[in-house]
Design a protein around this motif. Structure first.
Motif, PDB file in Angstrom:
ATOM      1  N   VAL A  10       0.868  -1.182   0.000  1.00 49.61           N
ATOM      2  CA  VAL A  10       0.000   0.000   0.000  1.00 49.61           C
ATOM      3  C   VAL A  10       0.900   1.226   0.000  1.00 49.61           C
ATOM      4  O   VAL A  10       1.802   1.335   0.832  1.00 49.61           O
ATOM      5  CB  VAL A  10      -0.893   0.056   1.254  1.00 49.61           C
ATOM      6  CG1 VAL A  10      -1.718   1.342   1.262  1.00 49.61           C
ATOM      7  CG2 VAL A  10      -1.809  -1.134   1.336  1.00 49.61           C
ATOM      8  N   SER A  12       0.537   5.441   0.075  1.00 48.50           N
ATOM      9  CA  SER A  12      -0.358   6.588   0.226  1.00 48.50           C
ATOM     10  C   SER A  12       0.408   7.681   0.954  1.00 48.50           C
ATOM     11  O   SER A  12       0.572   7.625   2.168  1.00 48.50           O
ATOM     12  CB  SER A  12      -1.617   6.189   1.008  1.00 48.50           C
ATOM     13  OG  SER A  12      -2.500   7.279   1.104  1.00 48.50           O
ATOM     14  N   THR A  36      -4.008   5.324  -3.198  1.00 50.67           N
ATOM     15  CA  THR A  36      -5.144   6.239  -3.073  1.00 50.67           C
ATOM     16  C   THR A  36      -4.882   7.533  -3.830  1.00 50.67           C
ATOM     17  O   THR A  36      -3.734   7.912  -4.053  1.00 50.67           O
ATOM     18  CB  THR A  36      -5.377   6.632  -1.595  1.00 50.67           C
ATOM     19  OG1 THR A  36      -4.192   7.265  -1.094  1.00 50.67           O
ATOM     20  CG2 THR A  36      -5.709   5.436  -0.731  1.00 50.67           C
ATOM     21  N   VAL A  53      -7.397   1.780  -4.078  1.00 51.95           N
ATOM     22  CA  VAL A  53      -7.913   1.227  -2.832  1.00 51.95           C
ATOM     23  C   VAL A  53      -9.398   0.903  -2.975  1.00 51.95           C
ATOM     24  O   VAL A  53      -9.866  -0.120  -2.473  1.00 51.95           O
ATOM     25  CB  VAL A  53      -7.657   2.202  -1.658  1.00 51.95           C
ATOM     26  CG1 VAL A  53      -8.554   1.893  -0.469  1.00 51.95           C
ATOM     27  CG2 VAL A  53      -6.200   2.134  -1.228  1.00 51.95           C
ATOM     28  N   THR A  69      -9.202   4.411   3.369  1.00 55.44           N
ATOM     29  CA  THR A  69      -8.509   3.148   3.668  1.00 55.44           C
ATOM     30  C   THR A  69      -9.064   2.443   4.896  1.00 55.44           C
ATOM     31  O   THR A  69      -8.629   1.329   5.212  1.00 55.44           O
ATOM     32  CB  THR A  69      -7.007   3.403   3.888  1.00 55.44           C
ATOM     33  OG1 THR A  69      -6.849   4.346   4.954  1.00 55.44           O
ATOM     34  CG2 THR A  69      -6.360   3.947   2.621  1.00 55.44           C
ATOM     35  N   ILE A  74      -8.520  -3.622   3.717  1.00 58.55           N
ATOM     36  CA  ILE A  74      -7.189  -3.022   3.849  1.00 58.55           C
ATOM     37  C   ILE A  74      -6.561  -3.423   5.182  1.00 58.55           C
ATOM     38  O   ILE A  74      -5.475  -4.004   5.234  1.00 58.55           O
ATOM     39  CB  ILE A  74      -7.263  -1.483   3.732  1.00 58.55           C
ATOM     40  CG1 ILE A  74      -7.871  -1.064   2.381  1.00 58.55           C
ATOM     41  CG2 ILE A  74      -5.884  -0.866   3.943  1.00 58.55           C
ATOM     42  CD1 ILE A  74      -7.081  -1.492   1.165  1.00 58.55           C
ATOM     43  N   LEU A 133      -3.066   3.569   9.348  1.00 54.58           N
ATOM     44  CA  LEU A 133      -2.272   2.633   8.546  1.00 54.58           C
ATOM     45  C   LEU A 133      -0.890   2.430   9.159  1.00 54.58           C
ATOM     46  O   LEU A 133      -0.395   1.297   9.251  1.00 54.58           O
ATOM     47  CB  LEU A 133      -2.122   3.152   7.116  1.00 54.58           C
ATOM     48  CG  LEU A 133      -3.343   3.086   6.213  1.00 54.58           C
ATOM     49  CD1 LEU A 133      -3.118   3.902   4.952  1.00 54.58           C
ATOM     50  CD2 LEU A 133      -3.673   1.635   5.845  1.00 54.58           C
TER      51      LEU A 133
END
Length: 197
Positions: A10, A12, A36, A53, A69, A74, A133
């Motif tokens: 991931v 972002s 994203t 996402v 997210t 996720i 995250l």
């Protein structure tokens, strides 16, 4: 897990410096990228394959981007302990693919402070998804490589290149510690602002 294979990441970020180079390195090694908004646009503009996402979650970004997210597709993929068969079975049962790497940095709250924005505008500069995250990934460093700052990109690329795209546990623990330090500093800046606004 001593050496973690990196297959899915991931990305972002607010600070996009160095990101194209890191992303190209990952794609060249066969890593699937999920991203994203502005980060996805940058990677797409660089000609890199990247999955939104919203394609992973099956749900659009909502509330003006406040919710992107924050979804089990996720966070389940981030928080699953890859050494725990029950966790892996749960992911499989719900059709969730695990992540191996999270590259996130936060809205620049301190830069917004320097602009002396009004309180409602400052509130919009408080990052929620990013710290979530980061903290989830840092907690689960046994199963995830978290990269909280572009300063780590060269070391991450060098280490992965030397270890056949596997992240050693000492690197994962080091970046997890840096992540908790970063989110702690970030939260402290927000708390100080709100206490004095």
């Amino acid at each position: 897990m001593e050496l973690l294979p990196i297959k899915r990441a991931v990305l972002s970020v607010t600070d996009k410096s160095g990101l194209p180079e890191l992303a190209r390195f990952l794609v060249a090694a066969g890593v699937e990228l999920v991203s994203t908004g502005g980060t996805k646009k940058l990677l797409t503009d660089e000609g890199l394959p990247v999955t939104a996402v919203s394609e992973v979650t099956g749900f659009p970004e909502i509330l003006g981007g406040r919710v992107k997210t924050l979804h089990p597709a996720i966070h389940g993929g981030i928080l699953a302990d890859k050494d725990n068969p029950e966790h892996l079975a749960t992911l499989a049962a719900h059709g969730i693919k695990p992540f191996d790497m999270v590259v996130v940095n936060l809205y620049a709250f301190e830069k917004a402070l320097a602009q002396k924005l009004p309180l409602p505008a400052m509130v919009e500069q408080i990052d929620i998804g990013g710290p979530t995250l980061l903290r989830a990934s840092a907690k689960n460093f046994n199963s995830i490589l978290v990269v909280p700052d572009p300063a780590f990109y060269p070391q991450v690329m060098d280490t992965l290149a030397q270890n056949a795209m596997r992240a050693p546990l000492p690197l994962r623990q080091k970046t997890a510690a840096a992540t908790f330090r970063k989110t702690s500093t970030y939260d402290d800046a927000i708390a100080t602002y709100l206490a004095n606004a």
